[in-house]
Design a protein around this motif. Structure first.
Motif, PDB file in Angstrom:
ATOM      1  N   GLY A  18     105.712  29.494  21.479  1.00  0.00           N
ATOM      2  CA  GLY A  18     104.483  29.261  22.237  1.00  0.00           C
ATOM      3  C   GLY A  18     104.368  30.181  23.437  1.00  0.00           C
ATOM      4  O   GLY A  18     103.289  30.693  23.740  1.00  0.00           O
ATOM      5  N   PHE A  75     105.645  24.139  20.811  1.00  0.00           N
ATOM      6  CA  PHE A  75     104.602  25.152  20.897  1.00  0.00           C
ATOM      7  C   PHE A  75     103.465  24.659  21.791  1.00  0.00           C
ATOM      8  O   PHE A  75     102.969  25.391  22.654  1.00  0.00           O
ATOM      9  CB  PHE A  75     104.095  25.455  19.479  1.00  0.00           C
ATOM     10  CG  PHE A  75     103.117  26.576  19.384  1.00  0.00           C
ATOM     11  CD1 PHE A  75     103.548  27.886  19.316  1.00  0.00           C
ATOM     12  CD2 PHE A  75     101.759  26.325  19.328  1.00  0.00           C
ATOM     13  CE1 PHE A  75     102.649  28.932  19.208  1.00  0.00           C
ATOM     14  CE2 PHE A  75     100.853  27.358  19.212  1.00  0.00           C
ATOM     15  CZ  PHE A  75     101.297  28.668  19.161  1.00  0.00           C
ATOM     16  N   ARG A  79     102.051  25.913  25.550  1.00  0.00           N
ATOM     17  CA  ARG A  79     100.644  26.181  25.847  1.00  0.00           C
ATOM     18  C   ARG A  79     100.245  25.563  27.178  1.00  0.00           C
ATOM     19  O   ARG A  79      99.588  26.202  28.007  1.00  0.00           O
ATOM     20  CB  ARG A  79      99.746  25.638  24.735  1.00  0.00           C
ATOM     21  CG  ARG A  79      98.276  25.814  25.012  1.00  0.00           C
ATOM     22  CD  ARG A  79      97.419  25.160  23.932  1.00  0.00           C
ATOM     23  NE  ARG A  79      96.024  25.313  24.220  1.00  0.00           N
ATOM     24  CZ  ARG A  79      95.285  24.402  24.851  1.00  0.00           C
ATOM     25  NH1 ARG A  79      95.829  23.269  25.237  1.00  0.00           N
ATOM     26  NH2 ARG A  79      94.016  24.611  25.082  1.00  0.00           N
TER      27      ARG A  79
END
Length: 104
Positions: A18, A75, A79
């Motif tokens: 990510g 992930f 973010r």
């Protein structure tokens, strides 16, 4: 115990994937808006980032949905972190968008 370590490793890999994906997106937007060929920046970055992330998900999961889910959770966590870090600098708009605000 071994399963917990496996899921923790998958989550850590998801965080790394990510960070690569969303960090790369942030860099692409910053470089792409001032480039003479922005389409090349955006398309090339998309292909590169998607290749890395999809390959990473494939290898991390090892065919197990639990590991894939843990990787996806990492992930998404990355973010959120990247969004917070990029907004903390106070630079919410790329330079071209800031210039356009003055023109109106």
């Amino acid at each position: 115990m071994n399963e917990v370590l496996s899921l923790a490793g998958a989550m850590a890999a998801g965080v790394l994937l990510g960070a690569i994906f969303f960090g790369g997106l942030w860099l692409t937007v910053r470089k792409g808006v001032s480039s003479k060929q922005p389409a090349l920046w955006f398309f090339g970055s998309l292909v590169m980032r998607m290749s890395v992330v999809l390959s990473g998900f494939y290898f991390v999961s090892g065919g197990r949905w639990e590991r894939l889910l843990a990787c996806l959770l990492g992930f998404i966590m990355a973010r959120l972190v990247v969004m917070r870090l990029t907004q903390a600098s106070g630079d919410n708009h790329p330079p071209a968008a800031q210039e356009a605000d003055y023109a109106t």
